[in-house]
Design a protein around this motif. Sequence first.
Motif, PDB file in Angstrom:
ATOM      1  N   GLY A   8      26.266  30.460  43.416  1.00  0.00           N
ATOM      2  CA  GLY A   8      26.495  29.504  44.531  1.00  0.00           C
ATOM      3  C   GLY A   8      26.858  29.985  45.909  1.00  0.00           C
ATOM      4  N   ALA A   9      27.189  29.145  46.804  1.00  0.00           N
ATOM      5  CA  ALA A   9      27.404  29.796  48.341  1.00  0.00           C
ATOM      6  C   ALA A   9      28.639  30.883  48.129  1.00  0.00           C
ATOM      7  CB  ALA A   9      27.578  28.834  49.102  1.00  0.00           C
ATOM      8  N   ALA A  10      29.550  30.597  47.383  1.00  0.00           N
ATOM      9  CA  ALA A  10      30.605  31.454  47.494  1.00  0.00           C
ATOM     10  C   ALA A  10      30.443  32.770  46.859  1.00  0.00           C
ATOM     11  CB  ALA A  10      32.052  30.701  46.838  1.00  0.00           C
ATOM     12  N   GLY A  11      29.373  32.900  46.084  1.00  0.00           N
ATOM     13  CA  GLY A  11      29.012  34.234  45.537  1.00  0.00           C
ATOM     14  C   GLY A  11      28.172  35.065  46.157  1.00  0.00           C
ATOM     15  N   VAL A  12      27.629  34.500  47.390  1.00  0.00           N
ATOM     16  CA  VAL A  12      26.607  35.307  48.194  1.00  0.00           C
ATOM     17  C   VAL A  12      27.190  36.313  48.997  1.00  0.00           C
ATOM     18  CG1 VAL A  12      24.829  35.185  49.663  1.00  0.00           C
ATOM     19  CG2 VAL A  12      24.931  33.395  48.096  1.00  0.00           C
ATOM     20  N   SER A  13      26.725  37.574  48.984  1.00  0.00           N
ATOM     21  CA  SER A  13      27.257  38.507  49.983  1.00  0.00           C
ATOM     22  C   SER A  13      25.861  39.528  49.997  1.00  0.00           C
ATOM     23  CB  SER A  13      28.518  39.270  49.426  1.00  0.00           C
ATOM     24  OG  SER A  13      28.338  40.070  48.305  1.00  0.00           O
ATOM     25  N   VAL A  14      26.285  40.684  51.017  1.00  0.00           N
ATOM     26  CA  VAL A  14      25.256  41.640  51.321  1.00  0.00           C
ATOM     27  C   VAL A  14      25.105  42.471  49.642  1.00  0.00           C
ATOM     28  CG1 VAL A  14      24.875  43.827  52.450  1.00  0.00           C
ATOM     29  CG2 VAL A  14      25.520  41.628  53.743  1.00  0.00           C
ATOM     30  N   ARG A  15      26.300  42.597  49.191  1.00  0.00           N
ATOM     31  CA  ARG A  15      26.435  43.307  48.224  1.00  0.00           C
ATOM     32  C   ARG A  15      25.702  42.495  46.905  1.00  0.00           C
ATOM     33  NH1 ARG A  15      31.712  46.517  46.346  1.00  0.00           N
ATOM     34  NH2 ARG A  15      31.009  47.241  48.234  1.00  0.00           N
ATOM     35  N   THR A  16      25.882  41.229  46.839  1.00  0.00           N
ATOM     36  CA  THR A  16      25.436  40.516  45.700  1.00  0.00           C
ATOM     37  C   THR A  16      23.838  40.420  45.976  1.00  0.00           C
ATOM     38  OG1 THR A  16      25.870  38.434  46.521  1.00  0.00           O
ATOM     39  CG2 THR A  16      27.334  39.305  45.090  1.00  0.00           C
ATOM     40  N   ILE A  17      23.246  40.194  46.845  1.00  0.00           N
ATOM     41  CA  ILE A  17      21.852  39.958  47.134  1.00  0.00           C
ATOM     42  C   ILE A  17      21.207  41.299  46.896  1.00  0.00           C
ATOM     43  CG2 ILE A  17      20.188  39.585  49.137  1.00  0.00           C
ATOM     44  CD1 ILE A  17      22.269  37.669  50.298  1.00  0.00           C
ATOM     45  N   CYS A  18      21.829  42.416  47.548  1.00  0.00           N
ATOM     46  CA  CYS A  18      21.248  43.801  47.357  1.00  0.00           C
ATOM     47  C   CYS A  18      21.315  44.288  45.990  1.00  0.00           C
ATOM     48  CB  CYS A  18      21.621  44.823  48.296  1.00  0.00           C
ATOM     49  SG  CYS A  18      21.400  44.446  49.971  1.00  0.00           S
ATOM     50  N   ALA A  19      22.269  43.831  45.287  1.00  0.00           N
ATOM     51  CA  ALA A  19      22.231  44.337  43.944  1.00  0.00           C
ATOM     52  C   ALA A  19      21.067  43.625  42.971  1.00  0.00           C
ATOM     53  CB  ALA A  19      23.561  44.050  43.204  1.00  0.00           C
ATOM     54  N   GLU A  20      20.961  42.323  43.274  1.00  0.00           N
ATOM     55  CA  GLU A  20      19.988  41.516  42.500  1.00  0.00           C
ATOM     56  C   GLU A  20      18.507  41.997  42.935  1.00  0.00           C
ATOM     57  OE1 GLU A  20      18.193  38.402  40.375  1.00  0.00           O
ATOM     58  OE2 GLU A  20      20.344  38.851  40.359  1.00  0.00           O
ATOM     59  N   ALA A  43      22.966  48.670  49.549  1.00  0.00           N
ATOM     60  CA  ALA A  43      23.655  47.542  50.514  1.00  0.00           C
ATOM     61  C   ALA A  43      23.223  47.467  51.878  1.00  0.00           C
ATOM     62  CB  ALA A  43      25.147  47.303  50.231  1.00  0.00           C
ATOM     63  N   GLY A  44      22.733  48.661  52.263  1.00  0.00           N
ATOM     64  CA  GLY A  44      22.587  48.851  53.711  1.00  0.00           C
ATOM     65  C   GLY A  44      20.983  48.332  54.152  1.00  0.00           C
ATOM     66  N   LEU A  45      20.113  47.940  53.182  1.00  0.00           N
ATOM     67  CA  LEU A  45      18.877  47.523  53.318  1.00  0.00           C
ATOM     68  C   LEU A  45      18.878  46.002  54.013  1.00  0.00           C
ATOM     69  CD1 LEU A  45      15.968  48.608  53.380  1.00  0.00           C
ATOM     70  CD2 LEU A  45      15.808  47.577  51.167  1.00  0.00           C
ATOM     71  N   LEU A  46      19.617  45.221  53.406  1.00  0.00           N
ATOM     72  CA  LEU A  46      19.678  43.733  53.996  1.00  0.00           C
ATOM     73  C   LEU A  46      19.809  43.591  55.587  1.00  0.00           C
ATOM     74  CD1 LEU A  46      20.891  40.579  52.327  1.00  0.00           C
ATOM     75  CD2 LEU A  46      21.813  41.225  54.740  1.00  0.00           C
ATOM     76  N   ARG A  47      20.885  44.543  56.230  1.00  0.00           N
ATOM     77  CA  ARG A  47      20.984  44.295  57.552  1.00  0.00           C
ATOM     78  C   ARG A  47      19.855  45.047  58.323  1.00  0.00           C
ATOM     79  NH1 ARG A  47      25.835  42.236  58.569  1.00  0.00           N
ATOM     80  NH2 ARG A  47      27.206  42.353  57.110  1.00  0.00           N
ATOM     81  N   HIS A  48      18.735  45.819  57.686  1.00  0.00           N
ATOM     82  CA  HIS A  48      17.641  46.279  58.244  1.00  0.00           C
ATOM     83  C   HIS A  48      16.632  45.249  58.646  1.00  0.00           C
ATOM     84  CE1 HIS A  48      14.579  49.104  59.491  1.00  0.00           C
ATOM     85  NE2 HIS A  48      13.609  48.397  58.538  1.00  0.00           N
ATOM     86  N   SER A 104      20.197  39.841  60.326  1.00  0.00           N
ATOM     87  CA  SER A 104      21.340  39.914  61.154  1.00  0.00           C
ATOM     88  C   SER A 104      22.506  39.978  60.209  1.00  0.00           C
ATOM     89  CB  SER A 104      21.564  39.057  62.271  1.00  0.00           C
ATOM     90  OG  SER A 104      21.809  37.897  61.861  1.00  0.00           O
ATOM     91  N   GLY A 105      22.401  39.536  59.087  1.00  0.00           N
ATOM     92  CA  GLY A 105      23.599  39.216  58.125  1.00  0.00           C
ATOM     93  C   GLY A 105      23.333  38.419  57.061  1.00  0.00           C
ATOM     94  N   VAL A 106      24.367  38.244  56.148  1.00  0.00           N
ATOM     95  CA  VAL A 106      24.075  37.338  55.219  1.00  0.00           C
ATOM     96  C   VAL A 106      23.582  35.694  55.787  1.00  0.00           C
ATOM     97  CG1 VAL A 106      25.005  35.874  53.422  1.00  0.00           C
ATOM     98  CG2 VAL A 106      25.601  38.310  53.809  1.00  0.00           C
TER      99      VAL A 106
END
Length: 198
Positions: free
Chosen positions: A31-43, A48-53, A56-58
């Motif tokens: 759900g929306a509450a479980g989405v973060s840079v860390r959870t997306i990149c882990a999935e 974790a730094g790759l998402l911001r490349h 701009s953010g979550v």
Amino acid sequence: MSQQPAFTRAAPNERRQSLIEACARVLAQKGAAGVSVRTICAEAGVSAGLLRHYFSGVSEAIAETYRWTGNRIDAALLQAVEEAGSDPRARLLAYVTASFRPPIASPDLLATFVAFWSLTRSDAQVAAVHDEVYGQFRAELQELLLAWKPCLADPHLAAIALTALIDGLWLELSLGQAPFSAAEADAFVGKWLDSVAG
């Protein structure tokens, strides 16, 4: 992180797409509450730094995931229309009733949409994509309605009402154990359209 070396060799568009698809899976699972840079990149199996490349953010990642999801649904709907042949009523019904079957009628897709919807009041980027996705859906519905009934009194209002009807039936079917089948939903929509057409 065994997936990381293969992922870093991927083309930039593939990397970005992999993050979008990972975001969709996280939204469906947590759900929306479980989405973060860390959870997306882990999935996605990346650092974790790759998402911001790529985003701009979550918030931007979720908005782009919403756009991608909307485009996938639109492609499935338009394919159903093309497969329906040339009869305007059949094409309209195909567009509507494709929502009552996989891949659109799906618990995972429903969970992802519930997350998107929950963010539309608090996240301007997600809200803008929501308006874009639903606006395109209603515009295509209106075009199909007018192809079927060129003299329809208020095609805009009919498209809005039909969107609400589709969403309600899709929601029940996607939740599972609906008190009706996809075929019954098809028949109900057909009757509704005929009543609107007079």
